[in-house]
Design a protein around this motif. Sequence first.
Motif, PDB file in Angstrom:
ATOM      1  N   ASP A  23       0.811  -1.279   0.163  1.00  0.00           N
ATOM      2  CA  ASP A  23       0.013  -0.066   0.002  1.00  0.00           C
ATOM      3  C   ASP A  23       0.737   1.215  -0.072  1.00  0.00           C
ATOM      4  OD1 ASP A  23      -2.516  -0.592  -0.333  1.00  0.00           O
ATOM      5  OD2 ASP A  23      -3.115  -0.776   1.654  1.00  0.00           O
ATOM      6  N   ASP A  24       2.085   1.226   0.681  1.00  0.00           N
ATOM      7  CA  ASP A  24       2.931   2.436   0.520  1.00  0.00           C
ATOM      8  C   ASP A  24       3.750   2.403  -0.378  1.00  0.00           C
ATOM      9  OD1 ASP A  24       4.903   0.592   1.148  1.00  0.00           O
ATOM     10  OD2 ASP A  24       5.200   1.248   3.270  1.00  0.00           O
ATOM     11  N   GLY A  25       3.765   1.724  -1.465  1.00  0.00           N
ATOM     12  CA  GLY A  25       4.496   1.776  -2.832  1.00  0.00           C
ATOM     13  C   GLY A  25       5.714   0.889  -2.765  1.00  0.00           C
ATOM     14  N   THR A  26       6.195   0.001  -1.659  1.00  0.00           N
ATOM     15  CA  THR A  26       7.081  -0.722  -1.737  1.00  0.00           C
ATOM     16  C   THR A  26       7.034  -1.783  -2.772  1.00  0.00           C
ATOM     17  OG1 THR A  26       7.829  -0.476   0.632  1.00  0.00           O
ATOM     18  CG2 THR A  26       8.514  -2.335  -0.401  1.00  0.00           C
ATOM     19  N   VAL A  27       8.128  -2.017  -3.546  1.00  0.00           N
ATOM     20  CA  VAL A  27       8.037  -3.106  -4.564  1.00  0.00           C
ATOM     21  C   VAL A  27       9.020  -3.948  -4.417  1.00  0.00           C
ATOM     22  CG1 VAL A  27       8.283  -3.498  -7.141  1.00  0.00           C
ATOM     23  CG2 VAL A  27       6.958  -1.470  -6.252  1.00  0.00           C
ATOM     24  N   ILE A  28       8.491  -5.294  -4.574  1.00  0.00           N
ATOM     25  CA  ILE A  28       9.428  -6.654  -4.271  1.00  0.00           C
ATOM     26  C   ILE A  28       9.103  -7.397  -5.209  1.00  0.00           C
ATOM     27  CG2 ILE A  28       9.682  -8.561  -2.789  1.00  0.00           C
ATOM     28  CD1 ILE A  28       7.704  -6.130  -1.159  1.00  0.00           C
ATOM     29  N   TYR A  29      10.208  -7.802  -5.916  1.00  0.00           N
ATOM     30  CA  TYR A  29      10.285  -9.039  -7.000  1.00  0.00           C
ATOM     31  C   TYR A  29      10.916 -10.379  -6.530  1.00  0.00           C
ATOM     32  CZ  TYR A  29       9.741  -5.377 -10.796  1.00  0.00           C
ATOM     33  OH  TYR A  29       9.098  -4.635 -11.698  1.00  0.00           O
ATOM     34  N   ILE A  30      10.217 -11.483  -6.910  1.00  0.00           N
ATOM     35  CA  ILE A  30      10.822 -12.749  -6.813  1.00  0.00           C
ATOM     36  C   ILE A  30      11.297 -13.201  -8.031  1.00  0.00           C
ATOM     37  CG2 ILE A  30      10.516 -14.904  -5.735  1.00  0.00           C
ATOM     38  CD1 ILE A  30       8.263 -13.607  -3.842  1.00  0.00           C
ATOM     39  N   ASP A  43      11.926  -0.220 -10.511  1.00  0.00           N
ATOM     40  CA  ASP A  43      11.249   0.035  -9.516  1.00  0.00           C
ATOM     41  C   ASP A  43      11.225  -0.662  -8.309  1.00  0.00           C
ATOM     42  OD1 ASP A  43      10.297  -2.225 -10.779  1.00  0.00           O
ATOM     43  OD2 ASP A  43       8.339  -1.568 -10.765  1.00  0.00           O
ATOM     44  N   ALA A  44      12.219  -1.541  -8.379  1.00  0.00           N
ATOM     45  CA  ALA A  44      12.520  -2.652  -7.023  1.00  0.00           C
ATOM     46  C   ALA A  44      13.112  -2.114  -6.039  1.00  0.00           C
ATOM     47  CB  ALA A  44      12.980  -3.782  -7.475  1.00  0.00           C
ATOM     48  N   PRO A  92      20.343 -21.692   3.866  1.00  0.00           N
ATOM     49  CA  PRO A  92      18.963 -22.548   3.778  1.00  0.00           C
ATOM     50  C   PRO A  92      18.540 -22.684   5.380  1.00  0.00           C
ATOM     51  CG  PRO A  92      20.908 -23.755   3.570  1.00  0.00           C
ATOM     52  CD  PRO A  92      21.454 -22.298   3.500  1.00  0.00           C
ATOM     53  N   GLU A  93      17.362 -22.921   5.400  1.00  0.00           N
ATOM     54  CA  GLU A  93      16.347 -23.363   6.557  1.00  0.00           C
ATOM     55  C   GLU A  93      16.900 -22.103   7.840  1.00  0.00           C
ATOM     56  OE1 GLU A  93      15.510 -27.326   7.436  1.00  0.00           O
ATOM     57  OE2 GLU A  93      16.718 -28.049   5.646  1.00  0.00           O
ATOM     58  N   SER A  94      16.694 -20.861   7.316  1.00  0.00           N
ATOM     59  CA  SER A  94      17.087 -19.876   8.390  1.00  0.00           C
ATOM     60  C   SER A  94      16.016 -18.961   8.372  1.00  0.00           C
ATOM     61  CB  SER A  94      18.513 -19.221   7.800  1.00  0.00           C
ATOM     62  OG  SER A  94      18.424 -18.623   6.469  1.00  0.00           O
ATOM     63  N   GLU A  95      16.174 -18.022   9.373  1.00  0.00           N
ATOM     64  CA  GLU A  95      15.138 -16.728   9.561  1.00  0.00           C
ATOM     65  C   GLU A  95      15.965 -15.400   9.617  1.00  0.00           C
ATOM     66  OE1 GLU A  95      12.012 -17.334  12.098  1.00  0.00           O
ATOM     67  OE2 GLU A  95      12.065 -19.344  11.974  1.00  0.00           O
ATOM     68  N   THR A  96      15.463 -14.487   8.962  1.00  0.00           N
ATOM     69  CA  THR A  96      16.414 -13.211   8.880  1.00  0.00           C
ATOM     70  C   THR A  96      15.328 -11.929   8.571  1.00  0.00           C
ATOM     71  OG1 THR A  96      18.192 -12.007   8.192  1.00  0.00           O
ATOM     72  CG2 THR A  96      17.130 -13.313   6.702  1.00  0.00           C
ATOM     73  N   THR A  97      15.750 -10.952   8.471  1.00  0.00           N
ATOM     74  CA  THR A  97      14.962  -9.557   8.244  1.00  0.00           C
ATOM     75  C   THR A  97      15.696  -8.910   7.115  1.00  0.00           C
ATOM     76  OG1 THR A  97      13.795  -9.552  10.311  1.00  0.00           O
ATOM     77  CG2 THR A  97      13.835  -7.623   8.776  1.00  0.00           C
ATOM     78  N   VAL A  98      15.124  -8.853   5.844  1.00  0.00           N
ATOM     79  CA  VAL A  98      15.607  -8.098   4.780  1.00  0.00           C
ATOM     80  C   VAL A  98      14.574  -6.899   4.536  1.00  0.00           C
ATOM     81  CG1 VAL A  98      16.313  -8.389   2.306  1.00  0.00           C
ATOM     82  CG2 VAL A  98      16.735  -9.988   3.750  1.00  0.00           C
ATOM     83  N   ALA A  99      15.106  -5.713   4.683  1.00  0.00           N
ATOM     84  CA  ALA A  99      14.522  -4.397   4.134  1.00  0.00           C
ATOM     85  C   ALA A  99      13.314  -4.382   4.914  1.00  0.00           C
ATOM     86  CB  ALA A  99      14.633  -4.142   2.798  1.00  0.00           C
ATOM     87  N   GLY A 100      13.139  -4.966   6.199  1.00  0.00           N
ATOM     88  CA  GLY A 100      11.895  -4.883   6.892  1.00  0.00           C
ATOM     89  C   GLY A 100      10.905  -6.067   6.666  1.00  0.00           C
ATOM     90  N   ILE A 101      11.253  -6.846   5.693  1.00  0.00           N
ATOM     91  CA  ILE A 101      10.524  -7.919   5.506  1.00  0.00           C
ATOM     92  C   ILE A 101      11.026  -9.175   6.160  1.00  0.00           C
ATOM     93  CG2 ILE A 101       9.943  -9.709   3.601  1.00  0.00           C
ATOM     94  CD1 ILE A 101      10.338  -7.157   1.605  1.00  0.00           C
TER      95      ILE A 101
END
Length: 224
Positions: A23-30, A43-44, A92-101
């Motif tokens: 909603d705030d315009g953040t763009v994520i590509y996979i 725009d990513a 692999p099989e880990s948890e982290t935060t990337v740019a607030g995600i």
Amino acid sequence: MDAEYQGLTFSRPGHATVRIETDDGTVIYIDPWSEVIDGAPGDADVVFSTHDDRDHYDSDAIEAVSSPETTVAVFEDIDASALDVEVVSLAPESETTVAGIGVRTVPAYNRADGPHLRPNGDPFHPKGTVIGLVLTIDGTTLYYPSDTDALVELEAIEADVVLPPIGGMATMDQHEAATLVRQIGPALALPLHYNTPQIDGLDADPEEFKKVVEADSDIEVVLF
């Protein structure tokens, strides 16, 4: 056609490439791929890549969607040295935060005793060569399995949105994907990785996938 869920807009330029806008315009590509990216949108805010197959890790496509401020997060086995942007390595099989995600990496592979094998009997994607992604974006959890069989250990994943491959050959097919989606029980399923003109053998009937998943369930399938 776009799909919307809880303030997130999902677009599929093609194949297994997904664009997500908040909603705030953040763009994520996979897994952006040059064959389906139109021009150089730049725009990513964040780009994820799950493994080094040409249709999932494409440095030209990443450069096309990125700006100098883009954060790129790739599976640790990918050689991303060609990229001129900040790169985060995903174990692999880990948890982290990337740019607030919120990012959780989960298994993705073809079983050695399964149906998705090369002519010599080797799996297309041996264990340890691919990661699946469970991303938490603005309170919504989405699961991107990437190239994998419908593994038993994936059935316990909890997600609001699932984006499964359905084309078969090197991934789960539409029947296997439908069973996995129903096991997970998301609110929304968005099928990927099927009927791609540039790749032979990825054949699926998305309407039949939708029919099977939605039968006697609260899951919505959008063919986007």
